[in-house]
Design a protein around this motif. Structure first.
Motif, PDB file in Angstrom:
ATOM      1  N   HIS A   6       0.929  -1.377   0.025  1.00  0.00           N
ATOM      2  CA  HIS A   6       0.045  -0.156  -0.130  1.00  0.00           C
ATOM      3  C   HIS A   6       0.783   1.194  -0.040  1.00  0.00           C
ATOM      4  O   HIS A   6       0.278   2.336   0.282  1.00  0.00           O
ATOM      5  CB  HIS A   6      -0.960  -0.096   1.124  1.00  0.00           C
ATOM      6  N   MET A  15      -3.704   2.592  -3.189  1.00  0.00           N
ATOM      7  CA  MET A  15      -4.525   1.403  -3.511  1.00  0.00           C
ATOM      8  C   MET A  15      -3.597   0.274  -4.001  1.00  0.00           C
ATOM      9  O   MET A  15      -3.336   0.677  -5.253  1.00  0.00           O
ATOM     10  CB  MET A  15      -6.044   1.553  -3.713  1.00  0.00           C
ATOM     11  N   GLU A  73     -15.588   0.396   3.191  1.00  0.00           N
ATOM     12  CA  GLU A  73     -15.953   1.672   3.413  1.00  0.00           C
ATOM     13  C   GLU A  73     -15.361   2.247   4.749  1.00  0.00           C
ATOM     14  O   GLU A  73     -15.415   3.407   4.842  1.00  0.00           O
ATOM     15  CB  GLU A  73     -17.438   1.633   3.664  1.00  0.00           C
ATOM     16  N   LEU A  74     -14.806   1.298   5.573  1.00  0.00           N
ATOM     17  CA  LEU A  74     -14.164   1.734   6.759  1.00  0.00           C
ATOM     18  C   LEU A  74     -12.563   1.694   6.762  1.00  0.00           C
ATOM     19  O   LEU A  74     -12.091   2.617   7.464  1.00  0.00           O
ATOM     20  CB  LEU A  74     -14.879   0.735   7.952  1.00  0.00           C
ATOM     21  N   ILE A  75     -12.180   0.721   6.077  1.00  0.00           N
ATOM     22  CA  ILE A  75     -10.695   0.818   5.951  1.00  0.00           C
ATOM     23  C   ILE A  75     -10.242   1.378   4.584  1.00  0.00           C
ATOM     24  O   ILE A  75     -10.722   0.860   3.622  1.00  0.00           O
ATOM     25  CB  ILE A  75      -9.955  -0.707   6.120  1.00  0.00           C
ATOM     26  N   PRO A  76      -9.504   2.632   4.745  1.00  0.00           N
ATOM     27  CA  PRO A  76      -9.371   3.155   3.642  1.00  0.00           C
ATOM     28  C   PRO A  76      -8.827   2.576   2.206  1.00  0.00           C
ATOM     29  O   PRO A  76      -9.456   3.079   1.012  1.00  0.00           O
ATOM     30  CB  PRO A  76      -8.479   4.392   3.932  1.00  0.00           C
ATOM     31  N   LEU A  77      -8.092   1.745   2.421  1.00  0.00           N
ATOM     32  CA  LEU A  77      -7.384   1.139   1.050  1.00  0.00           C
ATOM     33  C   LEU A  77      -8.035  -0.180   0.894  1.00  0.00           C
ATOM     34  O   LEU A  77      -7.332  -0.655   0.022  1.00  0.00           O
ATOM     35  CB  LEU A  77      -5.702   1.228   1.407  1.00  0.00           C
ATOM     36  N   CYS A  78      -8.996  -0.708   1.554  1.00  0.00           N
ATOM     37  CA  CYS A  78      -9.578  -2.043   1.295  1.00  0.00           C
ATOM     38  C   CYS A  78     -10.395  -1.792   0.033  1.00  0.00           C
ATOM     39  O   CYS A  78     -11.047  -0.646  -0.037  1.00  0.00           O
ATOM     40  CB  CYS A  78     -10.348  -2.406   2.339  1.00  0.00           C
TER      41      CYS A  78
END
Length: 158
Positions: A6, A15, A73-78
């Motif tokens: 990342h 990403m 939506e909660l973990i920025p780079l997922c």
């Protein structure tokens, strides 16, 4: 050579580009362990705890599934993923701890480890939330990946 997927060559967050990866069936299983004090353990009957808000374990399962679906939506780079399955079980072990297992699966270009970890974590947090009126001595001891298959590397915790 940068070992983190990342971070780019200039040290900037990115990403991961999965466009060249092959689609494969991927499964991940995560586990959260929750220590319950005696005041909470005393309320377990027929494998669950019933409150005015409803079933603690069934509510935790629903919350965990909802969280797993929202991981992107909660973990920025997922990557945002459409999970094909999410199964959460809650059992009491020999040490009077809750063992919360979350298994996620998808046929895709990227894995579902974070979704499984998110599901187990939020299920554990939901148990805490629904039982904190009985005791604040509840401890979420650990959350860890137990295994994953599909993709570049498989993993299984012994």
């Amino acid at each position: 050579m940068n070992d983190f997927t990342h971070i780019d060559d200039q040290g900037k967050v990115k990403m991961v580009d999965v466009s060249e990866k092959k689609i494969s069936y991927r499964v991940a299983k995560a586990r959260s362990i929750v220590h319950l004090p005696d005041a909470v353990l005393a309320k377990i009957s027929d494998g669950d705890i019933q409150t005015k808000k409803g079933s603690v374990f069934q509510t935790a399962i629903i919350a965990g599934i909802m969280a797993a679906k929202k991981t992107g939506e909660l973990i920025p780079l997922c990557h945002p993923l459409g999970l094909e399955n999410c199964d959460i079980t809650i059992q009491l072990n020999d040490e009077n701890e809750l063992v919360i297992d979350c298994t996620t699966s998808i046929t895709a270009k990227t894995g579902v480890e974070m979704e499984a970890l998110m599901g187990a974590s939020v299920a554990a947090l939901t148990v805490y939330d629904m039982c904190k009126a009985l005791s604040h001595e509840i401890v979420i001891k650990e959350t860890k990946l137990m295994e994953k298959t599909g993709g570049k590397n498989d993993f299984k915790r012994s």
